[in-house]
Write a protein that holds these residues in place. Structure first.
Motif, PDB file in Angstrom:
ATOM      1  N   ASN A  74       0.799  -1.241   0.000  1.00 25.76           N
ATOM      2  CA  ASN A  74       0.000   0.000   0.000  1.00 25.76           C
ATOM      3  C   ASN A  74       0.829   1.287   0.000  1.00 25.76           C
ATOM      4  O   ASN A  74       0.314   2.347   0.344  1.00 25.76           O
ATOM      5  CB  ASN A  74      -0.968   0.032   1.197  1.00 25.76           C
ATOM      6  CG  ASN A  74      -1.809  -1.235   1.273  1.00 25.76           C
ATOM      7  OD1 ASN A  74      -2.136  -1.810   0.247  1.00 25.76           O
ATOM      8  ND2 ASN A  74      -2.132  -1.666   2.468  1.00 25.76           N
ATOM      9  N   THR A  75       2.099   1.198  -0.386  1.00 23.72           N
ATOM     10  CA  THR A  75       2.929   2.409  -0.412  1.00 23.72           C
ATOM     11  C   THR A  75       2.301   3.475  -1.299  1.00 23.72           C
ATOM     12  O   THR A  75       2.255   4.656  -0.941  1.00 23.72           O
ATOM     13  CB  THR A  75       4.353   2.090  -0.938  1.00 23.72           C
ATOM     14  OG1 THR A  75       4.938   1.115  -0.071  1.00 23.72           O
ATOM     15  CG2 THR A  75       5.219   3.334  -0.952  1.00 23.72           C
ATOM     16  N   ASP A  76       1.782   3.071  -2.471  1.00 21.25           N
ATOM     17  CA  ASP A  76       1.211   4.041  -3.407  1.00 21.25           C
ATOM     18  C   ASP A  76       0.040   4.800  -2.779  1.00 21.25           C
ATOM     19  O   ASP A  76      -0.130   5.998  -2.976  1.00 21.25           O
ATOM     20  CB  ASP A  76       0.777   3.358  -4.717  1.00 21.25           C
ATOM     21  CG  ASP A  76      -0.074   2.117  -4.476  1.00 21.25           C
ATOM     22  OD1 ASP A  76      -0.129   1.638  -3.315  1.00 21.25           O
ATOM     23  OD2 ASP A  76      -0.676   1.618  -5.431  1.00 21.25           O
ATOM     24  N   LYS A  77      -0.745   4.077  -1.972  1.00 22.52           N
ATOM     25  CA  LYS A  77      -1.877   4.716  -1.294  1.00 22.52           C
ATOM     26  C   LYS A  77      -1.365   5.780  -0.312  1.00 22.52           C
ATOM     27  O   LYS A  77      -1.879   6.895  -0.222  1.00 22.52           O
ATOM     28  CB  LYS A  77      -2.692   3.650  -0.562  1.00 22.52           C
ATOM     29  CG  LYS A  77      -4.016   4.156  -0.010  1.00 22.52           C
ATOM     30  CD  LYS A  77      -4.766   3.055   0.704  1.00 22.52           C
ATOM     31  CE  LYS A  77      -4.492   3.193   2.171  1.00 22.52           C
ATOM     32  NZ  LYS A  77      -5.009   2.305   3.098  1.00 22.52           N
ATOM     33  N   PHE A  78      -0.316   5.421   0.439  1.00 25.16           N
ATOM     34  CA  PHE A  78       0.225   6.352   1.429  1.00 25.16           C
ATOM     35  C   PHE A  78       0.906   7.554   0.762  1.00 25.16           C
ATOM     36  O   PHE A  78       0.906   8.653   1.304  1.00 25.16           O
ATOM     37  CB  PHE A  78       1.186   5.627   2.378  1.00 25.16           C
ATOM     38  CG  PHE A  78       0.468   4.726   3.342  1.00 25.16           C
ATOM     39  CD1 PHE A  78      -0.395   5.254   4.299  1.00 25.16           C
ATOM     40  CD2 PHE A  78       0.621   3.354   3.285  1.00 25.16           C
ATOM     41  CE1 PHE A  78      -1.078   4.431   5.180  1.00 25.16           C
ATOM     42  CE2 PHE A  78      -0.059   2.522   4.164  1.00 25.16           C
ATOM     43  CZ  PHE A  78      -0.911   3.067   5.111  1.00 25.16           C
ATOM     44  N   GLU A  79       1.475   7.331  -0.412  1.00 28.54           N
ATOM     45  CA  GLU A  79       2.084   8.440  -1.148  1.00 28.54           C
ATOM     46  C   GLU A  79       1.040   9.529  -1.419  1.00 28.54           C
ATOM     47  O   GLU A  79       1.310  10.713  -1.331  1.00 28.54           O
ATOM     48  CB  GLU A  79       2.661   7.957  -2.491  1.00 28.54           C
ATOM     49  CG  GLU A  79       3.901   7.073  -2.384  1.00 28.54           C
ATOM     50  CD  GLU A  79       5.167   7.850  -2.103  1.00 28.54           C
ATOM     51  OE1 GLU A  79       5.143   8.833  -1.340  1.00 28.54           O
ATOM     52  OE2 GLU A  79       6.213   7.461  -2.643  1.00 28.54           O
ATOM     53  N   MET A  80      -0.187   9.080  -1.721  1.00 29.70           N
ATOM     54  CA  MET A  80      -1.242  10.019  -2.104  1.00 29.70           C
ATOM     55  C   MET A  80      -1.815  10.794  -0.913  1.00 29.70           C
ATOM     56  O   MET A  80      -2.252  11.922  -1.055  1.00 29.70           O
ATOM     57  CB  MET A  80      -2.380   9.278  -2.817  1.00 29.70           C
ATOM     58  CG  MET A  80      -1.989   8.772  -4.184  1.00 29.70           C
ATOM     59  SD  MET A  80      -3.399   8.122  -5.105  1.00 29.70           S
ATOM     60  CE  MET A  80      -3.846   6.680  -4.158  1.00 29.70           C
ATOM     61  N   ILE A  81      -1.807  10.152   0.286  1.00 36.89           N
ATOM     62  CA  ILE A  81      -2.484  10.793   1.418  1.00 36.89           C
ATOM     63  C   ILE A  81      -1.514  11.418   2.423  1.00 36.89           C
ATOM     64  O   ILE A  81      -1.938  11.925   3.462  1.00 36.89           O
ATOM     65  CB  ILE A  81      -3.415   9.797   2.158  1.00 36.89           C
ATOM     66  CG1 ILE A  81      -2.609   8.630   2.741  1.00 36.89           C
ATOM     67  CG2 ILE A  81      -4.529   9.310   1.251  1.00 36.89           C
ATOM     68  CD1 ILE A  81      -3.421   7.732   3.675  1.00 36.89           C
ATOM     69  N   ALA A  82      -0.212  11.401   2.109  1.00 36.68           N
ATOM     70  CA  ALA A  82       0.794  11.844   3.088  1.00 36.68           C
ATOM     71  C   ALA A  82       0.507  13.242   3.639  1.00 36.68           C
ATOM     72  O   ALA A  82       0.592  13.478   4.843  1.00 36.68           O
ATOM     73  CB  ALA A  82       2.190  11.800   2.463  1.00 36.68           C
ATOM     74  N   ASN A  83       0.150  14.174   2.766  1.00 34.73           N
ATOM     75  CA  ASN A  83       0.008  15.561   3.231  1.00 34.73           C
ATOM     76  C   ASN A  83      -1.320  15.836   3.929  1.00 34.73           C
ATOM     77  O   ASN A  83      -1.533  16.917   4.470  1.00 34.73           O
ATOM     78  CB  ASN A  83       0.226  16.552   2.072  1.00 34.73           C
ATOM     79  CG  ASN A  83      -0.799  16.357   0.972  1.00 34.73           C
ATOM     80  OD1 ASN A  83      -1.434  15.317   0.899  1.00 34.73           O
ATOM     81  ND2 ASN A  83      -0.949  17.347   0.129  1.00 34.73           N
ATOM     82  N   VAL A  84      -2.228  14.851   3.921  1.00 31.52           N
ATOM     83  CA  VAL A  84      -3.494  15.029   4.667  1.00 31.52           C
ATOM     84  C   VAL A  84      -3.677  13.914   5.697  1.00 31.52           C
ATOM     85  O   VAL A  84      -4.778  13.675   6.185  1.00 31.52           O
ATOM     86  CB  VAL A  84      -4.715  15.060   3.701  1.00 31.52           C
ATOM     87  CG1 VAL A  84      -4.675  16.303   2.834  1.00 31.52           C
ATOM     88  CG2 VAL A  84      -4.771  13.796   2.841  1.00 31.52           C
TER      89      VAL A  84
END
Length: 200
Positions: free
Chosen positions: A3-13
């Motif tokens: 799920n790294t790609d998912k976390f990449e997308m939500i890191a700033n929120v």
């Protein structure tokens, strides 16, 4: 790690009030298991934006924030810089891809990380290699939850089964307990969390 790609997308929120609260509960639970940690080095494994590790910074001599997501690591670097933190560093690395022989720590902790890891035994073995002799791995995660059906995460863990896996790897003095029950904290479901302490 999964799920790294998912976390990449939500890191700033990522730092929502709910996640901040769960991180506080998790770090409080971890703190209870620390012994003479002020002279010890720790790794916040799968650190995300560092919500748990930041709560524990003052407990250790040094802390390495480690995650597979570059964007999460960027968030941590920003916090370290903003707060002028001297005893922390960051590292972007994926233990599911390969091991690391020159990294060592007295304590490794991981909070709500194991459920994202596809090959649990492999990663726990590689973390065993990172621990110094006598070092501790602390796992905070969800108890197995039959209401959760997901293709992307485990539906929690049975503490006895996890203990068995870790005993085979070589961990000893393993103890675990359920310490928290929360409403809608695991994929919209009520769930309980456990903490497990294992020694090398």
């Amino acid at each position: 790690m999964g799920n790294t790609d998912k976390f990449e997308m939500i890191a700033n929120v990522y730092d929502t009030p709910e996640r901040i609260q769960i991180a506080k509960v998790s770090s409080d639970a971890i703190r209870e298991y620390l012994v003479d940690a002020k002279s010890k080095d720790a790794i916040d494994f799968g650190c995300g934006t560092g919500l748990v590790g930041m709560n524990l910074l003052n407990e250790f001599r040094s802390m390495l924030f480690l995650d597979t997501s570059e964007n999460m690591i960027h968030q941590i670097k920003q916090k370290i810089s903003d707060y002028d933190i001297q005893n922390a560093d960051t590292f972007c690395f994926d233990f599911e891809q390969k091991g690391l022989s020159d990294l060592h720590a007295d304590y490794i902790f991981m909070a709500q990380v194991l459920l994202h890891i596809h090959d649990v035994q492999l990663v726990l073995s590689r973390l065993f290699d990172v621990l110094i002799e006598g070092g501790h791995l602390l796992i905070v995660d969800f108890d197995k939850n039959e209401k959760i059906a997901s293709d992307i995460v485990h539906n929690g863990f049975d503490q006895a089964e996890l203990t068995e896996i870790m005993t085979k790897i070589g961990y000893r003095n393993i103890q675990s307990k359920t310490f928290y029950h929360g409403s809608k904290i695991f994929m919209g479901q009520d769930a309980s969390m456990f903490i497990l302490d294992a020694q090398k």
